[in-house]
Enzyme design. Structure first.
Site, mmCIF file in Angstrom:
data_model
loop_
_atom_site.group_PDB
_atom_site.id
_atom_site.type_symbol
_atom_site.label_atom_id
_atom_site.label_comp_id
_atom_site.label_asym_id
_atom_site.label_seq_id
_atom_site.Cartn_x
_atom_site.Cartn_y
_atom_site.Cartn_z
ATOM 1 N N CYS A 131 -17.541 -44.898 -2.288
ATOM 2 C CA CYS A 131 -18.350 -45.681 -1.336
ATOM 3 C C CYS A 131 -18.565 -44.848 -0.074
ATOM 4 O O CYS A 131 -19.098 -43.755 -0.150
ATOM 5 C CB CYS A 131 -17.680 -47.018 -1.033
ATOM 6 S SG CYS A 131 -17.608 -48.144 -2.434
ATOM 7 N N ASP A 186 -28.513 -50.302 -6.039
ATOM 8 C CA ASP A 186 -27.725 -50.192 -4.818
ATOM 9 C C ASP A 186 -28.666 -50.028 -3.635
ATOM 10 O O ASP A 186 -29.345 -48.999 -3.506
ATOM 11 C CB ASP A 186 -26.784 -48.988 -4.930
ATOM 12 C CG ASP A 186 -25.805 -48.877 -3.781
ATOM 13 O OD1 ASP A 186 -25.984 -49.593 -2.773
ATOM 14 O OD2 ASP A 186 -24.858 -48.088 -3.887
ATOM 15 N N HIS A 218 -22.331 -51.490 -6.643
ATOM 16 C CA HIS A 218 -21.683 -50.699 -5.594
ATOM 17 C C HIS A 218 -20.205 -51.093 -5.532
ATOM 18 O O HIS A 218 -19.867 -52.268 -5.436
ATOM 19 C CB HIS A 218 -22.363 -50.988 -4.259
ATOM 20 C CG HIS A 218 -21.861 -50.161 -3.124
ATOM 21 N ND1 HIS A 218 -22.385 -48.922 -2.833
ATOM 22 C CD2 HIS A 218 -20.884 -50.377 -2.222
ATOM 23 C CE1 HIS A 218 -21.753 -48.419 -1.787
ATOM 24 N NE2 HIS A 218 -20.837 -49.286 -1.394
#
Length: 249
Positions: A131, A186, A218
């Site tokens: 991330c 995403d 995500h």
């Protein structure tokens, strides 16, 4: 397998970190692991242990050390969508505080710490980020190209932006072999942004793989969150571990 929680030197102080090594005296190739926005917690230790089990000395620092330490989120905030949104609101200023200059300076300090450990082999390290950490891993590797031989980024957002310091603009500096595993649909890394990244990588002559994990949201690797996708997590290990073996063996 030795698992240590410790404080490591960073550019502006010291950072909490996990440090995990295989059994034995080593030395072992180093892997720097950059956390997601939810911070250090048991899930990240589990992942570090799995990487270390393949023969690597793994350091997972608290990238938010300038702003916060300890537990950053509660279990409910990882699984409840409404509470998750509130947690992001609290964490976003810390995310924005991680400028290119700070990421680069911290990465140098973390690498110097690893280089000073008897358990760690000389030579370039690997870096993997998740991330927010995937974006920051790219920044670190482009700021210190000669110190990284492998870069892996999973479900990262904000890699391609309109800003003058967009992370993807550092791609021409890279000397590492690179892997990007993108989440599907995403909003922080759209199909257009993925294409722009791939064009930049190709034009720079970087050895890279960029893959879309169809159906995976995500955050798909994080089993302690509501975004977990078991098949995508397995696929990520199948990409990450061979990359480290190729680049660091």
């Amino acid at each position: 397998m030795p698992q240590i929680e410790l404080e490591v030197p960073a550019a502006d102080g010291s950072a909490e970190a996990y440090f995990v090594t295989p059994e034995g005296s080593g030395p072992f190739p180093a892997v720097l692991m950059f956390m997601d926005a939810f911070g250090l917690r048991p899930r990240l230790m589990e992942m570090a242990v799995r990487i270390a089990g393949q023969g690597y000395a793994v350091l997972v620092p608290n990238l938010f050390y300038r702003d916060a330490g300890g537990q950053l989120v509660t279990p409910d905030e990882l699984t409840d969508p409404e509470k998750r949104g509130a947690a992001f609101g609290r964490l976003m200023p810390m995310i924005r505080n991680l400028t290119r200059e700070r990421i680069g300076a911290d990465a140098a300090a973390y690498l110097d710490f690893l280089a000073g450990r008897d358990e760690v082999a000389a030579g370039p390290a690997g870096i993997v980020g998740y991330c927010m950490g995937g974006r920051n891993a790219l920044v670190a590797a482009s700021e210190h190209p000669n110190r990284f031989a492998a870069l892996a980024s999973f479900h990262a957002g904000g890699v391609v932006t309109d800003a003058a310091d967009s992370p993807h603009l550092g791609v021409p500096n890279l000397t590492a072999e690179v892997y990007f595993g993108h989440a599907d649909n995403d909003g922080s890394m759209t199909a257009e942004q993925i294409k722009a990244l791939e064009i930049t990588l190709a034009e720079a002559g970087v050895e890279y793989t960029s893959e879309l994990y169809e159906g995976a949201p995500h955050g798909f690797t994080m089993s302690d969150t509501s975004m977990y996708h078991p098949e995508a997590e397995k696929r990520h290990w199948a990409a990450l571990l061979p990359l480290l073996d190729r680049a660091l063996s």
